[in-house]
Design a protein around this motif. Structure first.
Motif, PDB file in Angstrom:
ATOM      1  N   CYS A 148       0.834  -1.201   0.000  1.00  0.00           N
ATOM      2  CA  CYS A 148       0.000   0.000   0.000  1.00  0.00           C
ATOM      3  C   CYS A 148       0.878   1.264   0.000  1.00  0.00           C
ATOM      4  O   CYS A 148       0.615   2.206  -0.751  1.00  0.00           O
ATOM      5  CB  CYS A 148      -0.928  -0.014   1.209  1.00  0.00           C
ATOM      6  SG  CYS A 148      -2.049   1.387   1.292  1.00  0.00           S
ATOM      7  N   SER A 192       2.478   1.618  -3.471  1.00  0.00           N
ATOM      8  CA  SER A 192       1.497   2.061  -4.462  1.00  0.00           C
ATOM      9  C   SER A 192       1.169   3.539  -4.292  1.00  0.00           C
ATOM     10  O   SER A 192       1.048   4.279  -5.269  1.00  0.00           O
ATOM     11  CB  SER A 192       0.215   1.229  -4.364  1.00  0.00           C
ATOM     12  OG  SER A 192       0.473  -0.093  -4.756  1.00  0.00           O
ATOM     13  N   ARG A 193       1.027   3.964  -3.048  1.00  0.00           N
ATOM     14  CA  ARG A 193       0.724   5.368  -2.759  1.00  0.00           C
ATOM     15  C   ARG A 193       1.865   6.275  -3.230  1.00  0.00           C
ATOM     16  O   ARG A 193       1.630   7.302  -3.883  1.00  0.00           O
ATOM     17  CB  ARG A 193       0.480   5.552  -1.262  1.00  0.00           C
ATOM     18  CG  ARG A 193      -0.067   6.902  -0.891  1.00  0.00           C
ATOM     19  CD  ARG A 193      -0.358   7.041   0.609  1.00  0.00           C
ATOM     20  NE  ARG A 193      -0.818   5.811   1.235  1.00  0.00           N
ATOM     21  CZ  ARG A 193      -0.182   5.187   2.229  1.00  0.00           C
ATOM     22  NH1 ARG A 193       0.929   5.682   2.722  1.00  0.00           N
ATOM     23  NH2 ARG A 193      -0.663   4.077   2.752  1.00  0.00           N
ATOM     24  N   THR A 220      -1.196   4.084 -10.534  1.00  0.00           N
ATOM     25  CA  THR A 220      -0.673   3.047  -9.643  1.00  0.00           C
ATOM     26  C   THR A 220       0.354   2.198 -10.391  1.00  0.00           C
ATOM     27  O   THR A 220       0.375   2.178 -11.623  1.00  0.00           O
ATOM     28  CB  THR A 220      -1.801   2.126  -9.134  1.00  0.00           C
ATOM     29  OG1 THR A 220      -2.328   1.398 -10.240  1.00  0.00           O
ATOM     30  CG2 THR A 220      -2.890   2.905  -8.423  1.00  0.00           C
TER      31      THR A 220
END
Length: 68
Positions: free
Chosen positions: A46, A49-50, A59
């Motif tokens: 996460c 991806s951020r 993404t």
């Protein structure tokens, strides 16, 4: 660090982040997103991806799909 910022216009940490994301983008062309996340030593998929989306506007998975 002050001299670095005067010379390059960004902090050492910002420069490091930029280079790290550039390398991640190159690696995504050859490896899975989870493998790149692990190689780049992000704390989680996460977080990776951020950071990738913040830098490139899409993404990592979307970027890989564009390559196909």
């Amino acid at each position: 660090s002050k001299i670095f910022k005067q010379e390059f216009g960004i902090s050492i940490m910002s420069f490091y982040r930029e280079k790290r994301m550039e390398l991640a983008k190159q690696l995504i062309e050859h490896y899975s997103v989870s493998q790149v996340c692990e190689q780049m030593q992000f704390g989680s998929l996460c977080a990776f991806s951020r950071a990738f989306k913040q830098k490139y506007g899409i993404t990592p998975t979307e970027y890989q799909r564009k390559l196909d």
